[in-house]
Design an enzyme around this catalytic site. Structure first.
Site, PDB file in Angstrom:
ATOM      1  N   VAL A  93      -6.141   2.236  12.519  1.00  0.00           N
ATOM      2  CA  VAL A  93      -4.963   2.526  11.707  1.00  0.00           C
ATOM      3  C   VAL A  93      -3.865   1.599  12.192  1.00  0.00           C
ATOM      4  CG1 VAL A  93      -5.561   4.914  11.182  1.00  0.00           C
ATOM      5  CG2 VAL A  93      -4.272   4.385  13.263  1.00  0.00           C
ATOM      6  N   SER A  94      -2.877   1.385  11.354  1.00  0.00           N
ATOM      7  CA  SER A  94      -1.874   0.360  11.666  1.00  0.00           C
ATOM      8  C   SER A  94      -0.615   0.891  12.334  1.00  0.00           C
ATOM      9  CB  SER A  94      -1.487  -0.393  10.393  1.00  0.00           C
ATOM     10  OG  SER A  94      -0.989   0.514   9.423  1.00  0.00           O
ATOM     11  N   THR A  95      -0.436   2.208  12.352  1.00  0.00           N
ATOM     12  CA  THR A  95       0.806   2.757  12.922  1.00  0.00           C
ATOM     13  C   THR A  95       0.508   3.878  13.905  1.00  0.00           C
ATOM     14  OG1 THR A  95       1.156   4.511  11.303  1.00  0.00           O
ATOM     15  CG2 THR A  95       1.912   2.298  10.704  1.00  0.00           C
TER      16      THR A  95
END
Length: 219
Positions: free
Chosen positions: A9-11
């Site tokens: 996931v990016s965050t």
């Protein structure tokens, strides 16, 4: 077949924790369907545009060292985005790693654009190899024309012919330099005879020899 599950996931948002867990559960189910042996489950929170990620570094290490044959991801964007995705796809294909995704419920089907880019990269690499071989042939030809006789000057040429040689023949570097070959041509010539040396290495060894001997040699 040995497999790795990769989830990203990016965050750091709390909601993404659920996404990571869901990715892992779905990919474990997919692995079970194909009877893959899971070597490692990798989870990370990082931008897909960054190729230098801890999880990707671990993935590359495991594929190289553990002979992993399959990578399972939710979809190709989990591996990365933009140039990072293309670079990783290219490397995985070179390693003969099969990619399975949830989105395809099986082997990854590359888009037309991704396939085209990867094909272009392969073509460029092939021509780079040809150019590299041309440079080696040119260096060897020039060296022979100027009196270089590898059968007389390189000791044990027949020994370990398929392996890199650690020792660099400084006497040949000096002689070829005296015959006006460039450091690039000298390096290409030696590589042609099994010495894994770069132009920078040849130049450094030559300068070290000059400094240690105090020879009046061409710089």
């Amino acid at each position: 077949m040995k497999a790795i599950i990769y989830c990203r996931v990016s965050t750091e948002k709390q909601a993404q924790e659920t996404s990571l867990q869901r990715q892992q559960e779905e990919l474990l189910q997919l692995a079970a369907e194909y009877n893959f042996e899971i070597v490692k489950v990798i989870q990370e929170k990082a931008s897909g545009y960054d190729i230098d990620r801890e999880g990707i570094n671990e993935l590359i290490h495991l594929i190289s060292e553990e002979k992993v044959e399959v990578l399972l991801v939710q979809d190709e964007t989990r591996m990365g985005r933009g140039h990072a995705k293309i670079a990783l796809l290219h490397w995985l294909l070179q390693q003969n790693v099969q990619i399975y995704t949830i989105s395809h419920q099986g082997k990854l089907q590359l888009s037309e654009s991704d396939s085209m880019v990867l094909e272009i990269i392969s073509i460029v690499e092939e021509y780079q190899r040809k150019i590299h071989n041309m440079k080696i042939k040119r260096g060897m030809k020039r060296a022979v024309e100027r009196g270089y006789r590898p059968e007389k000057n390189l000791k044990n040429l027949h020994v370990n012919s398929g392996r890199d040689k650690i020792e660099v023949p400084i006497e040949e570097i000096v002689r070829l330099r005296q015959n006006k070959l460039t450091f690039a041509d000298i390096a290409a010539t030696l590589r042609g005879f099994g010495y894994d040396v770069s132009k920078a290495t040849v130049h450094r060894r030559y300068q070290d020899h000059v400094n240690s001997q105090g020879d009046d040699l061409p710089k």
